[in-house]
Design a protein around this motif. Sequence first.
Motif, short mmCIF file in Angstrom:
data_model
loop_
_atom_site.label_atom_id
_atom_site.label_comp_id
_atom_site.label_asym_id
_atom_site.label_seq_id
_atom_site.Cartn_x
_atom_site.Cartn_y
_atom_site.Cartn_z
N LEU A 192 20.15 -56.80 -38.55
CA LEU A 192 19.79 -56.85 -37.13
C LEU A 192 20.74 -55.99 -36.30
O LEU A 192 20.30 -55.30 -35.36
N ALA A 193 22.02 -55.99 -36.63
CA ALA A 193 22.98 -55.18 -35.88
C ALA A 193 22.65 -53.69 -36.04
O ALA A 193 22.67 -52.94 -35.06
N PHE A 194 22.34 -53.29 -37.26
CA PHE A 194 21.98 -51.89 -37.49
C PHE A 194 20.67 -51.56 -36.78
O PHE A 194 20.53 -50.50 -36.17
N TRP A 195 19.70 -52.46 -36.87
CA TRP A 195 18.40 -52.22 -36.21
C TRP A 195 18.57 -52.07 -34.71
O TRP A 195 17.94 -51.22 -34.08
N GLU A 196 19.42 -52.88 -34.10
CA GLU A 196 19.61 -52.79 -32.65
C GLU A 196 20.17 -51.43 -32.25
O GLU A 196 19.83 -50.91 -31.20
N LYS A 197 21.00 -50.84 -33.10
CA LYS A 197 21.50 -49.49 -32.83
C LYS A 197 20.36 -48.48 -32.87
O LYS A 197 20.30 -47.56 -32.04
N GLN A 198 19.46 -48.64 -33.82
CA GLN A 198 18.31 -47.75 -33.92
C GLN A 198 17.36 -47.98 -32.75
O GLN A 198 16.85 -47.05 -32.13
N ARG A 199 17.13 -49.23 -32.45
CA ARG A 199 16.21 -49.61 -31.37
C ARG A 199 16.70 -49.08 -30.03
O ARG A 199 15.90 -48.67 -29.18
N ALA A 200 18.01 -49.04 -29.85
CA ALA A 200 18.59 -48.55 -28.59
C ALA A 200 18.32 -47.07 -28.36
O ALA A 200 18.36 -46.59 -27.23
N LYS A 201 18.02 -46.33 -29.42
CA LYS A 201 17.73 -44.90 -29.31
C LYS A 201 16.30 -44.64 -28.80
O LYS A 201 16.00 -43.54 -28.35
N ILE A 202 15.45 -45.63 -28.89
CA ILE A 202 14.02 -45.43 -28.61
C ILE A 202 13.74 -44.99 -27.18
O ILE A 202 12.97 -44.03 -26.98
N PRO A 203 14.28 -45.62 -26.14
CA PRO A 203 13.95 -45.17 -24.78
C PRO A 203 14.28 -43.70 -24.52
O PRO A 203 13.48 -42.98 -23.89
N ILE A 254 11.71 -41.54 -26.29
CA ILE A 254 10.44 -41.54 -25.54
C ILE A 254 10.53 -40.60 -24.35
O ILE A 254 9.60 -39.82 -24.08
N LYS A 255 11.65 -40.63 -23.62
CA LYS A 255 11.82 -39.74 -22.47
C LYS A 255 11.75 -38.27 -22.90
O LYS A 255 11.14 -37.45 -22.21
N GLU A 256 12.39 -37.95 -24.03
CA GLU A 256 12.34 -36.58 -24.55
C GLU A 256 10.89 -36.16 -24.81
O GLU A 256 10.47 -35.07 -24.42
N LEU A 257 10.16 -37.03 -25.48
CA LEU A 257 8.78 -36.71 -25.83
C LEU A 257 7.89 -36.62 -24.60
O LEU A 257 6.98 -35.78 -24.54
N GLU A 258 8.13 -37.47 -23.61
CA GLU A 258 7.34 -37.43 -22.38
C GLU A 258 7.54 -36.11 -21.64
O GLU A 258 6.61 -35.58 -21.05
N LYS A 259 8.76 -35.57 -21.69
CA LYS A 259 9.01 -34.26 -21.07
C LYS A 259 8.22 -33.17 -21.79
O LYS A 259 7.65 -32.29 -21.14
N VAL A 260 8.17 -33.24 -23.11
CA VAL A 260 7.40 -32.26 -23.88
C VAL A 260 5.90 -32.39 -23.56
O VAL A 260 5.22 -31.39 -23.37
N VAL A 261 5.42 -33.63 -23.47
CA VAL A 261 4.01 -33.86 -23.12
C VAL A 261 3.71 -33.27 -21.75
O VAL A 261 2.69 -32.60 -21.56
N SER A 262 4.58 -33.50 -20.80
CA SER A 262 4.38 -32.98 -19.45
C SER A 262 4.33 -31.45 -19.45
O SER A 262 3.45 -30.84 -18.81
N ARG A 263 5.25 -30.84 -20.17
CA ARG A 263 5.28 -29.38 -20.25
C ARG A 263 4.00 -28.84 -20.90
O ARG A 263 3.40 -27.89 -20.42
N LYS A 264 3.59 -29.46 -21.99
CA LYS A 264 2.39 -29.01 -22.70
C LYS A 264 1.12 -29.25 -21.86
O LYS A 264 0.19 -28.46 -21.91
N ASP A 314 3.81 -45.41 -31.07
CA ASP A 314 4.48 -46.06 -32.20
C ASP A 314 5.91 -46.46 -31.85
O ASP A 314 6.38 -47.53 -32.24
N LEU A 315 6.61 -45.61 -31.12
CA LEU A 315 7.97 -45.95 -30.69
C LEU A 315 7.98 -47.18 -29.79
O LEU A 315 8.85 -48.04 -29.91
N ASN A 316 7.00 -47.28 -28.90
CA ASN A 316 6.91 -48.46 -28.04
C ASN A 316 6.67 -49.72 -28.85
O ASN A 316 7.23 -50.78 -28.55
N ILE A 317 5.86 -49.62 -29.90
CA ILE A 317 5.62 -50.78 -30.77
C ILE A 317 6.92 -51.18 -31.46
O ILE A 317 7.27 -52.37 -31.48
N TRP A 318 7.65 -50.22 -32.01
CA TRP A 318 8.91 -50.53 -32.66
C TRP A 318 9.93 -51.08 -31.67
O TRP A 318 10.71 -51.98 -32.02
N PHE A 319 9.93 -50.59 -30.46
CA PHE A 319 10.87 -51.09 -29.46
C PHE A 319 10.64 -52.56 -29.16
O PHE A 319 11.59 -53.30 -28.89
N ARG A 320 9.40 -52.98 -29.19
CA ARG A 320 9.08 -54.38 -28.90
C ARG A 320 9.32 -55.30 -30.09
O ARG A 320 9.19 -56.52 -29.97
#
Length: 112
Positions: A34-45, A48-58, A87-93
């Motif tokens: 769980l401790a390791f997962w929380e570190k991974q989970r913390a990267k998700i937001p 998502i922001k990075e990908l949303e910028k790419v979507v906006s540009r495209k 999928d990232l949103n699903i994993w974040f939840r």
Amino acid sequence: MQTLFIEDKRLGIALPKLNKSWELYTIEEQGEILAFWEKQRAKIPDRIKELEKVVSRKTNDMLLENDANKMIDLNNEIVHLASVINDLNIWFRTEPVLTGNEKEDSLKRKHL
């Protein structure tokens, strides 16, 4: 611990790849997972922001494009990125918790 997580290149984070049922891990092992997962989970937001910028540009590129084939390609890229974001949103939840014996099991809700 990292052997229980596999880097998912599509999502850009390490995902759990447990080799046995969650309940078969000791409380200590679950805590480490769980401790390791929380570190991974913390990267998700941020991911998502990075990908949303790419979507906006495209999307902007697609709106300015006159070539139908290029528009289709851009749209397909946007659809793929939207799928990754979903999928990232699903994993974040996903919020796994420690499990114990039935008397101590007030924390049990979801599993990895």
